[in-house]
Write an enzyme that holds these catalytic residues in place. Structure first.
Site, PDB file in Angstrom:
ATOM      1  N   SER A  54       0.821  -1.209   0.000  1.00 41.12           N
ATOM      2  CA  SER A  54       0.000   0.000   0.000  1.00 41.12           C
ATOM      3  C   SER A  54       0.856   1.261   0.000  1.00 41.12           C
ATOM      4  O   SER A  54       1.646   1.477   0.915  1.00 41.12           O
ATOM      5  CB  SER A  54      -0.907   0.024   1.243  1.00 41.12           C
ATOM      6  OG  SER A  54      -1.509   1.305   1.338  1.00 41.12           O
ATOM      7  N   ARG A 110       1.630  10.292  -3.856  1.00 43.07           N
ATOM      8  CA  ARG A 110       1.801   9.222  -4.848  1.00 43.07           C
ATOM      9  C   ARG A 110       1.072   9.512  -6.159  1.00 43.07           C
ATOM     10  O   ARG A 110       1.298   8.840  -7.167  1.00 43.07           O
ATOM     11  CB  ARG A 110       1.334   7.879  -4.285  1.00 43.07           C
ATOM     12  CG  ARG A 110      -0.153   7.802  -4.038  1.00 43.07           C
ATOM     13  CD  ARG A 110      -0.559   6.427  -3.586  1.00 43.07           C
ATOM     14  NE  ARG A 110      -1.946   6.380  -3.146  1.00 43.07           N
ATOM     15  CZ  ARG A 110      -2.559   5.271  -2.798  1.00 43.07           C
ATOM     16  NH1 ARG A 110      -1.919   4.125  -2.812  1.00 43.07           N
ATOM     17  NH2 ARG A 110      -3.816   5.287  -2.400  1.00 43.07           N
ATOM     18  N   ARG A 161      -7.790 -23.960 -12.133  1.00 37.81           N
ATOM     19  CA  ARG A 161      -8.773 -23.553 -13.139  1.00 37.81           C
ATOM     20  C   ARG A 161      -8.656 -22.054 -13.434  1.00 37.81           C
ATOM     21  O   ARG A 161      -8.634 -21.634 -14.596  1.00 37.81           O
ATOM     22  CB  ARG A 161     -10.179 -23.883 -12.625  1.00 37.81           C
ATOM     23  CG  ARG A 161     -11.253 -23.656 -13.658  1.00 37.81           C
ATOM     24  CD  ARG A 161     -12.636 -23.876 -13.074  1.00 37.81           C
ATOM     25  NE  ARG A 161     -13.664 -23.908 -14.089  1.00 37.81           N
ATOM     26  CZ  ARG A 161     -14.946 -24.037 -13.828  1.00 37.81           C
ATOM     27  NH1 ARG A 161     -15.362 -24.162 -12.569  1.00 37.81           N
ATOM     28  NH2 ARG A 161     -15.832 -24.055 -14.809  1.00 37.81           N
ATOM     29  N   ARG A 216      -3.848 -14.213 -21.070  1.00 39.02           N
ATOM     30  CA  ARG A 216      -2.693 -13.302 -20.924  1.00 39.02           C
ATOM     31  C   ARG A 216      -1.376 -13.882 -21.396  1.00 39.02           C
ATOM     32  O   ARG A 216      -0.450 -13.119 -21.667  1.00 39.02           O
ATOM     33  CB  ARG A 216      -2.570 -12.854 -19.455  1.00 39.02           C
ATOM     34  CG  ARG A 216      -3.797 -12.149 -18.911  1.00 39.02           C
ATOM     35  CD  ARG A 216      -4.091 -10.839 -19.614  1.00 39.02           C
ATOM     36  NE  ARG A 216      -5.184 -10.128 -18.938  1.00 39.02           N
ATOM     37  CZ  ARG A 216      -5.570  -8.898 -19.228  1.00 39.02           C
ATOM     38  NH1 ARG A 216      -4.983  -8.220 -20.197  1.00 39.02           N
ATOM     39  NH2 ARG A 216      -6.561  -8.340 -18.570  1.00 39.02           N
TER      40      ARG A 216
HETATM   41  C1  LIG Z   1      -6.191  -8.837 -24.855  1.00 39.89           C
HETATM   42  C2  LIG Z   1      -7.078  -8.208 -23.812  1.00 39.89           C
HETATM   43  C3  LIG Z   1      -7.549  -6.931 -24.011  1.00 39.89           C
HETATM   44  C4  LIG Z   1      -8.365  -6.331 -23.045  1.00 39.89           C
HETATM   45  N1  LIG Z   1      -8.814  -5.047 -23.238  1.00 39.89           N
HETATM   46  C5  LIG Z   1      -9.607  -4.479 -22.309  1.00 39.89           C
HETATM   47  C6  LIG Z   1     -10.098  -3.137 -22.487  1.00 39.89           C
HETATM   48  O1  LIG Z   1      -9.814  -2.487 -23.473  1.00 39.89           O
HETATM   49  N2  LIG Z   1     -10.862  -2.588 -21.502  1.00 39.89           N
HETATM   50  C7  LIG Z   1     -11.213  -3.303 -20.396  1.00 39.89           C
HETATM   51  O2  LIG Z   1     -11.922  -2.780 -19.532  1.00 39.89           O
HETATM   52  N3  LIG Z   1     -10.779  -4.563 -20.197  1.00 39.89           N
HETATM   53  C8  LIG Z   1      -9.985  -5.155 -21.123  1.00 39.89           C
HETATM   54  N4  LIG Z   1      -9.533  -6.430 -20.907  1.00 39.89           N
HETATM   55  C9  LIG Z   1      -9.896  -7.121 -19.667  1.00 39.89           C
HETATM   56  C10 LIG Z   1     -11.033  -8.142 -19.914  1.00 39.89           C
HETATM   57  O3  LIG Z   1     -12.222  -7.500 -20.319  1.00 39.89           O
HETATM   58  C11 LIG Z   1     -11.297  -8.945 -18.616  1.00 39.89           C
HETATM   59  O4  LIG Z   1     -11.710  -8.049 -17.605  1.00 39.89           O
HETATM   60  C12 LIG Z   1     -10.098  -9.685 -18.133  1.00 39.89           C
HETATM   61  O5  LIG Z   1      -9.444 -10.335 -19.183  1.00 39.89           O
HETATM   62  C13 LIG Z   1     -10.533 -10.718 -17.091  1.00 39.89           C
HETATM   63  O6  LIG Z   1     -11.234 -11.734 -17.769  1.00 39.89           O
HETATM   64  P1  LIG Z   1     -12.463 -12.485 -17.120  1.00 39.89           P
HETATM   65  O7  LIG Z   1     -13.542 -11.528 -16.719  1.00 39.89           O
HETATM   66  O8  LIG Z   1     -12.855 -13.591 -18.060  1.00 39.89           O
HETATM   67  O9  LIG Z   1     -11.765 -13.143 -15.840  1.00 39.89           O
HETATM   68  P2  LIG Z   1     -12.350 -13.346 -14.320  1.00 39.89           P
HETATM   69  O10 LIG Z   1     -12.694 -12.031 -13.775  1.00 39.89           O
HETATM   70  O11 LIG Z   1     -11.320 -14.142 -13.646  1.00 39.89           O
HETATM   71  O12 LIG Z   1     -13.651 -14.164 -14.585  1.00 39.89           O
HETATM   72  C14 LIG Z   1     -13.566 -15.540 -15.037  1.00 39.89           C
HETATM   73  C15 LIG Z   1     -14.904 -15.940 -15.601  1.00 39.89           C
HETATM   74  O13 LIG Z   1     -15.873 -15.931 -14.552  1.00 39.89           O
HETATM   75  C16 LIG Z   1     -17.122 -15.459 -15.079  1.00 39.89           C
HETATM   76  N5  LIG Z   1     -17.450 -14.195 -14.419  1.00 39.89           N
HETATM   77  C17 LIG Z   1     -16.654 -13.463 -13.602  1.00 39.89           C
HETATM   78  N6  LIG Z   1     -17.316 -12.382 -13.138  1.00 39.89           N
HETATM   79  C18 LIG Z   1     -18.531 -12.418 -13.716  1.00 39.89           C
HETATM   80  C19 LIG Z   1     -19.644 -11.556 -13.670  1.00 39.89           C
HETATM   81  N7  LIG Z   1     -19.658 -10.437 -12.962  1.00 39.89           N
HETATM   82  N8  LIG Z   1     -20.733 -11.884 -14.369  1.00 39.89           N
HETATM   83  C20 LIG Z   1     -20.781 -13.027 -15.096  1.00 39.89           C
HETATM   84  N9  LIG Z   1     -19.728 -13.887 -15.227  1.00 39.89           N
HETATM   85  C21 LIG Z   1     -18.636 -13.576 -14.516  1.00 39.89           C
HETATM   86  C22 LIG Z   1     -16.924 -15.273 -16.580  1.00 39.89           C
HETATM   87  O14 LIG Z   1     -17.237 -16.475 -17.250  1.00 39.89           O
HETATM   88  C23 LIG Z   1     -15.438 -15.018 -16.679  1.00 39.89           C
HETATM   89  O15 LIG Z   1     -14.878 -15.311 -17.965  1.00 39.89           O
HETATM   90  C24 LIG Z   1      -8.721  -7.046 -21.860  1.00 39.89           C
HETATM   91  C25 LIG Z   1      -8.237  -8.337 -21.677  1.00 39.89           C
HETATM   92  C26 LIG Z   1      -7.431  -8.920 -22.638  1.00 39.89           C
HETATM   93  C27 LIG Z   1      -6.910 -10.329 -22.395  1.00 39.89           C
END
Ligand SMILES: Cc1cc2nc3c(=O)[nH]c(=O)nc-3n(C[C@H](O)[C@H](O)[C@H](O)COP(=O)(O)OP(=O)(O)OC[C@H]3O[C@@H](n4cnc5c(N)ncnc54)[C@H](O)[C@@H]3O)c2cc1C
Length: 234
Positions: free
Chosen positions: A100, A168, A186, A195
């Site tokens: 922090s 900061r 998982r 990533r």
């Molecule tokens: C190449 C790349 C470009 C990106 N560009 C952007 C960008 O421009 N702007 C931006 O804001 N983000 C961006 N992201 C981030 C992206 O949108 C996701 O927030 C991030 O990759 C996390 O993925 P996730 O939500 O699948 O993972 P986690 O948060 O770990 O979730 C895993 C899975 O759990 C389920 N889940 C989790 N939370 C919920 C929920 N609230 N409701 C329903 N299902 C849920 C979904 O199936 C999800 O895939 C980018 C990511 C990548 C890899």
């Protein structure tokens, strides 16, 4: 049911110019996946067999994901703030605790990229190409000088009694921070699928590749099934 426990000595992968990802602790095995599934039939395996490996591949392919949650990886990560911002978007099955900047002074450590690249193409389909040496050197100089000035301003404000949480505000996104990151197999696979991928930013790819190397080492059957499944988590 026997749990497979493997406590490893800390293993550190250096990343970027000053960062790292270290495996701090793990409770992770292919056998835990198998037994997570076999309990449905009140059965248990003592050690991995080819039949068990086939079960892991089946679970992965058919997206029976919950048996892959009976494991645990705890990493200590040192990364620039902009990488952390991307990393901490991963919510499901991930836990984080971070240094922090409200409570202690940030170290004057910041990232100066070697890999200075230019962006070509459209959003969603970018290609990155190396810039020429002159542009690279100038960009590195700009990044370094700006960060140095920012840290000097930070120091001046602290000396004048400004709270750390306010001072900061001047620090750059390249500032290194540290955090613990825990996840299960998982959630780690989901993170790596997104990533440790060419569409992700180069810097976070390095952290994801390092984390994936520990999955491969501790859970080789699961990792091979993940690859065979197109790097899609179940
Ligand atoms: C190449 C790349 C470009 C990106 N560009 C952007 C960008 O421009 N702007 C931006 O804001 N983000 C961006 N992201 C981030 C992206 O949108 C996701 O927030 C991030 O990759 C996390 O993925 P996730 O939500 O699948 O993972 P986690 O948060 O770990 O979730 C895993 C899975 O759990 C389920 N889940 C989790 N939370 C919920 C929920 N609230 N409701 C329903 N299902 C849920 C979904 O199936 C999800 O895939 C980018 C990511 C990548 C890899």
């Amino acid at each position: 049911m026997t749990a497979m426990t493997e406590v490893l000595p800390e293993t550190v992968v250096p990343i970027l110019d000053k960062g790292f990802l270290a495996l701090d602790a793990a409770l992770a095995s292919d056998l835990a996946v198998v037994n997570g599934a076999r309990v449905s039939f009140n059965q248990e395996s003592e050690e991995m067999t080819e039949r068990d490996a086939g079960l892991v591949r089946f679970l992965m392919r058919e997206r029976h994901g919950s048996p892959f949650e009976h494991g645990y990886f705890r990493f200590l990560v040192k990364a620039p703030l902009f990488v952390v911002r991307e990393h901490h978007r991963h919510r499901a099955g991930h836990s984080y605790n971070e240094w922090s900047g409200r409570y202690s002074k940030m170290d004057a450590e910041f990232y100066v990229p070697d890999n200075v690249r230019t962006q070509v193409g459209k959003p969603g389909a970018y290609r990155f190409e190396a810039v020429d040496d002159h542009v690279r050197d100038e960009a590195r100089r700009e990044i370094e000088e700006n960060a140095q000035h920012a840290f000097e301003a930070y120091e001046r404000m602290l000396e004048q009694g400004v709270a750390k949480e306010v001072a900061r505000a001047v620090l750059p996104l390249s500032t290194y921070t540290k955090y613990y990151w825990s996840c299960n197999p998982r959630s780690l696979m989901h993170f790596c699928g997104l990533r440790n991928h060419e569409s992700a930013q180069f810097e976070i790819q390095q952290y994801a590749a390092a984390a994936e190397s520990f999955l491969e080492r501790l859970m080789p059957v699961t990792h091979a099934a993940f690859i065979a499944n197109g790097r899609t988590a179940p």
